[in-house]
Design an enzyme around this catalytic site. Structure first.
Site, PDB file in Angstrom:
ATOM      1  N   SER A 116       0.822  -1.218   0.000  1.00 51.13           N
ATOM      2  CA  SER A 116       0.000   0.000   0.000  1.00 51.13           C
ATOM      3  C   SER A 116       0.852   1.264   0.000  1.00 51.13           C
ATOM      4  O   SER A 116       1.970   1.276   0.534  1.00 51.13           O
ATOM      5  CB  SER A 116      -0.852  -0.012   1.265  1.00 51.13           C
ATOM      6  OG  SER A 116      -1.461   1.242   1.460  1.00 51.13           O
ATOM      7  N   TYR A 140      -1.849   0.407   9.848  1.00 47.51           N
ATOM      8  CA  TYR A 140      -2.054  -0.292   8.575  1.00 47.51           C
ATOM      9  C   TYR A 140      -0.771  -0.249   7.738  1.00 47.51           C
ATOM     10  O   TYR A 140      -0.270  -1.276   7.273  1.00 47.51           O
ATOM     11  CB  TYR A 140      -3.234   0.345   7.826  1.00 47.51           C
ATOM     12  CG  TYR A 140      -3.425  -0.194   6.436  1.00 47.51           C
ATOM     13  CD1 TYR A 140      -3.709  -1.541   6.239  1.00 47.51           C
ATOM     14  CD2 TYR A 140      -3.296   0.626   5.313  1.00 47.51           C
ATOM     15  CE1 TYR A 140      -3.869  -2.058   4.954  1.00 47.51           C
ATOM     16  CE2 TYR A 140      -3.468   0.126   4.035  1.00 47.51           C
ATOM     17  CZ  TYR A 140      -3.740  -1.215   3.862  1.00 47.51           C
ATOM     18  OH  TYR A 140      -3.892  -1.716   2.596  1.00 47.51           O
ATOM     19  N   LYS A 144       1.918  -3.356   6.608  1.00 41.79           N
ATOM     20  CA  LYS A 144       2.263  -3.652   5.208  1.00 41.79           C
ATOM     21  C   LYS A 144       3.781  -3.566   5.013  1.00 41.79           C
ATOM     22  O   LYS A 144       4.377  -4.383   4.315  1.00 41.79           O
ATOM     23  CB  LYS A 144       1.537  -2.672   4.268  1.00 41.79           C
ATOM     24  CG  LYS A 144       0.040  -2.925   4.183  1.00 41.79           C
ATOM     25  CD  LYS A 144      -0.255  -4.178   3.374  1.00 41.79           C
ATOM     26  CE  LYS A 144      -1.700  -4.588   3.408  1.00 41.79           C
ATOM     27  NZ  LYS A 144      -1.993  -5.805   2.654  1.00 41.79           N
TER      28      LYS A 144
END
Ligand code: UDP
Length: 326
Positions: A116, A140, A144
């Site tokens: 991402s 998040y 990743k």
């Protein structure tokens, strides 16, 4: 190629499964259906299981003779990751590690990872190239990045061939109307704006109007989900064991939250009732990709670079779904 797609019943996953199958690959989906939809993939290709059930993974990899993994399965909402980081470390890191160990046990040489733009944090300069130093500002993005780093270590020590694809904002729906974006609860801007236009929600909140941008709202680079699927297929078909690839995937053009809302209004012909709300914790002001690297190396270019076209595909899918035609 015999491919296992984790999270293949999800949004980007299901579009990729469809394309890989159309390109003649033998595709299997491994999904716990916590957020994915069984109707989004062929029934006889779906294995309903969790990544922590490693015996199921072992079994599938052996029985189906899997040669490559495309790994989508993850929790994927920035706002939620700020409130529930433990969920993100478990789902995205611990379970990916279980998968990586299975991959190592079974000597699988090709791994494509759904990464991402969130790994980059809030860079000052735009567009963001692969040379930028990752500095995530939310859990998040941290999770990743942790997996990208694990992949790099597996590549160095065990010769794993991998590609990390950093999507900017996945958006839109299948151009043939067969698949679309369907989260529950929905947290993403374009589907929320469409649901408001359809009268399914009373209003849409704009998270932050005091960002240092043209109109004070956040700017994002929206990339069509079929263009993302295409990138996965291209990368997978070129990926050689022992290589490590990193690509940023976007259109190179940013749109503010207000511009997105105006585009949904133009496409739908409806007025969207908006409310200004505080900033959403964890949101960087601007994210715009440079996708020069994948364009030069693999010839990838978005087929649907215009926001208007992207929103049109999403609008068509949501309207069909809400009228019960799905
Ligand atoms: N956003 C918003 N209202 C919403 C949902 C999102 O203003 O109800 C904003 C959000 O703050 C971000 C942009 O829209 O700046 C895109 O958010 P989304 O959740 O769609 O994707 P993300 O950028 O988090 O991956």
């Amino acid at each position: 190629m015999r491919i296992l797609v984790t999270g293949g019943a999800g949004y980007v996953g299901s579009h990729t499964v469809k394309l890989l199958s159309q390109r003649g690959h033998d595709v299997w989906v491994f999904d716990n259906l916590s957020t994915g939809h069984s109707t989004a993939v062929p029934r006889d290709r779906l294995i309903v299981a969790d990544l922590c059930e490693t015996h199921r993974l072992d079994q599938v990899l052996i029985e189906r003779g899997i040669e490559a993994i495309v790994h989508f399965a993850a929790s994927a909402s920035v706002g939620e990751s700020m409130r529930e980081p433990a969920k993100y470390w478990r789902n995205n890191v611990v379970h990916s590690f279980d998968l990586l160990e299975c991959v190592r046990r079974h000597h699988i040489q090709r791994f494509v990872f759904s990464s991402s733009a969130a790994i980059f944090g809030a860079p000052r300069d735009m567009p963001i190239t692969e040379e930028f130093a990752p500095q995530p500002i939310n859990p998040y993005g941290q999770t990743k990045l942790a997996i990208e780093r694990a992949l790099h270590d597996y590549h160095t020590a065990y010769g794993l061939g991998y590609a990390a694809l950093r999507y900017f904002n996945a958006a839109g729906a299948a151009t043939d109307g067969s698949l679309g974006e369907d989260h529950n609860p929905e947290t993403h801007l374009i589907p929320l704006a469409i649901l408001t236009a359809l009268g399914k929600r009373a209003s849409l909140e704009i998270y932050g109007t005091d960002y240092p941008t043209v109109d004070g709202t956040c700017i994002r680079d929206y990339v069509h989900v079929e263009d993302l699927a295409e990138a996965h297929a291209l990368v997978l078909e070129q990926l050689k064991p022992g290589t490590a690839l990193h690509y940023n995937l976007g259109t190179g053009r940013g749109y503010s939250v207000r511009e997105v809302i105006q585009t949904v209004e133009a496409v739908s012909g409806k007025t969207i009732h908006v409310k200004e709300a505080p900033r959403r914790p964890g949101d960087p002001p601007v994210l715009i990709a440079s996708s020069e690297k994948i364009r030069v190396e693999l010839g990838w270019q978005p087929r649907y670079p215009k926001l208007h076209e992207i929103v049109e595909t999403a609008w068509r899918w949501h309207r069909k779904k809400s009228s019960g035609l799905r």
